[in-house]
Scaffold this motif. Structure first.
Motif, mmCIF file in Angstrom:
data_model
loop_
_atom_site.group_PDB
_atom_site.id
_atom_site.type_symbol
_atom_site.label_atom_id
_atom_site.label_comp_id
_atom_site.label_asym_id
_atom_site.label_seq_id
_atom_site.Cartn_x
_atom_site.Cartn_y
_atom_site.Cartn_z
ATOM 1 N N ASP A 198 45.339 77.264 35.432
ATOM 2 C CA ASP A 198 44.401 78.265 36.232
ATOM 3 C C ASP A 198 44.222 77.708 37.635
ATOM 4 O OD1 ASP A 198 43.820 80.128 34.364
ATOM 5 O OD2 ASP A 198 42.314 79.241 33.571
ATOM 6 N N ASP A 199 44.234 76.113 37.943
ATOM 7 C CA ASP A 199 44.034 75.815 39.046
ATOM 8 C C ASP A 199 45.219 75.818 39.698
ATOM 9 O OD1 ASP A 199 41.478 74.958 38.523
ATOM 10 O OD2 ASP A 199 41.772 72.682 37.935
ATOM 11 N N LEU A 214 45.182 79.320 41.237
ATOM 12 C CA LEU A 214 44.220 79.609 42.369
ATOM 13 C C LEU A 214 44.722 78.653 43.492
ATOM 14 C CD1 LEU A 214 40.790 79.257 40.498
ATOM 15 C CD2 LEU A 214 42.133 81.492 41.365
ATOM 16 N N GLU A 241 45.508 80.419 47.077
ATOM 17 C CA GLU A 241 44.869 79.914 48.385
ATOM 18 C C GLU A 241 45.999 79.315 49.452
ATOM 19 O OE1 GLU A 241 42.215 76.588 47.073
ATOM 20 O OE2 GLU A 241 40.735 78.056 46.369
#
Length: 277
Positions: free
Chosen positions: A124-125, A128, A132
């Motif tokens: 998930d990181d 994300l 970004e």
């Protein structure tokens, strides 16, 4: 995740690499609907997967850890490349989130079953971070394109020996004024011109702010030793200037670019007959 568990996860991912990457590749390809070939996706995923496994082997537990420096760099490069190619944020992020499809198969491995949740959170990181990085890259591209359009919309042209002109079209704001100044001053130096004409025929309206921007440009040209004339003062703009009480002082103004050019040439010692031919 502890250092021991990250090491174990690294070993499990290596052991199940083919299974995990096949499911990941299938899921990513389905999400992108042919926008990237399987070969291109496979090359990207190979780099990401190897960096992920290496980071886990080095004890990385969160994406911010130094162990994942290489992984973050790869994700940033992939995101920037896709931003330039016109991919959507979803397409870019989902290509990473699709790794989860491969990781679900590891649930059957008893040695990592309890740490799968932590690994999924790490993915998930990754997704994300990719999102970004994509947004930053696209913003940089938009800024670059805006600057390029600004350059194109503010040409400075040499229209006669010793005379340059800046035909302005559209709204004149602070950013554009700065570009006009820089290009005008550089052109004055390069051509050795003594006369500059700022033509505002294409400027829809002149208010106090626009007038201030024009003044700055005129002052900049004068500091370079060039006489400056503002042309293109249409009747409507003249009425607006008067009603607003804007004073152009000793700045020369002319109704048209042709009038301003004729005036500049005559002030340079040429007669009207020589100018018109």
């Amino acid at each position: 995740m502890s250092d021991a568990s990250t090491g174990a996860l690294s070993q499990v991912l290596t052991r199940h690499a083919d299974e995990v990457r096949t499911a990941w590749l299938d899921a990513a390809a389905a999400e992108l609907h042919g926008r990237s070939s399987r070969g291109e996706l496979d090359r990207e995923q190979t780099e990401i997967f190897e960096a992920l496994v290496g980071g886990l082997a080095d004890g990385g537990t969160t994406l911010r850890d130094a162990a994942f420096d290489q992984l973050r760099g790869i994700l940033a490069d992939v995101s920037a490349a896709r931003a330039r190619l016109g991919y959507t944020p979803r397409e870019t992020a989902m290509a990473v989130f699709a790794l989860k499809e491969g990781l679900y198969a590891l649930v059957s491995d008893a040695s990592v079953r309890t740490d799968i949740t932590s690994l999924l959170r790490l993915v998930d990181d990754l997704g994300l971070y990719t999102f970004e990085a994509f947004a930053e890259a696209r913003e940089a591209i938009i800024t670059e394109q805006s600057e390029q359009l600004l350059e194109l919309s503010t040409p400075v042209v040499k229209i006669w020996d010793g005379v340059v002109a800046v035909p302005l079209v559209g709204t004149l704001d602070s950013a554009r004024t700065q570009v006009v100044m820089e290009k005008l001053l550089n052109t004055l130096v390069e051509t050795g011109s003594e006369h500059a004409i700022i033509d505002i025929t294409g400027v829809p309206a002149v208010d106090t702010q626009v007038a201030q921007h024009l003044f700055k440009t005129v002052v900049a040209a004068r500091l370079m030793g060039a006489q400056c004339t503002i042309s293109g003062i249409r009747p409507q703009i003249a009425q607006t200037i008067v009603s607003l009480g804007i004073e152009f002082g000793d700045i020369r103004t002319r109704a048209s670019l042709a009038d301003a050019l004729l005036d500049a040439l005559e002030s340079g010692g040429r007669s009207a007959a020589e100018v018109t031919g």
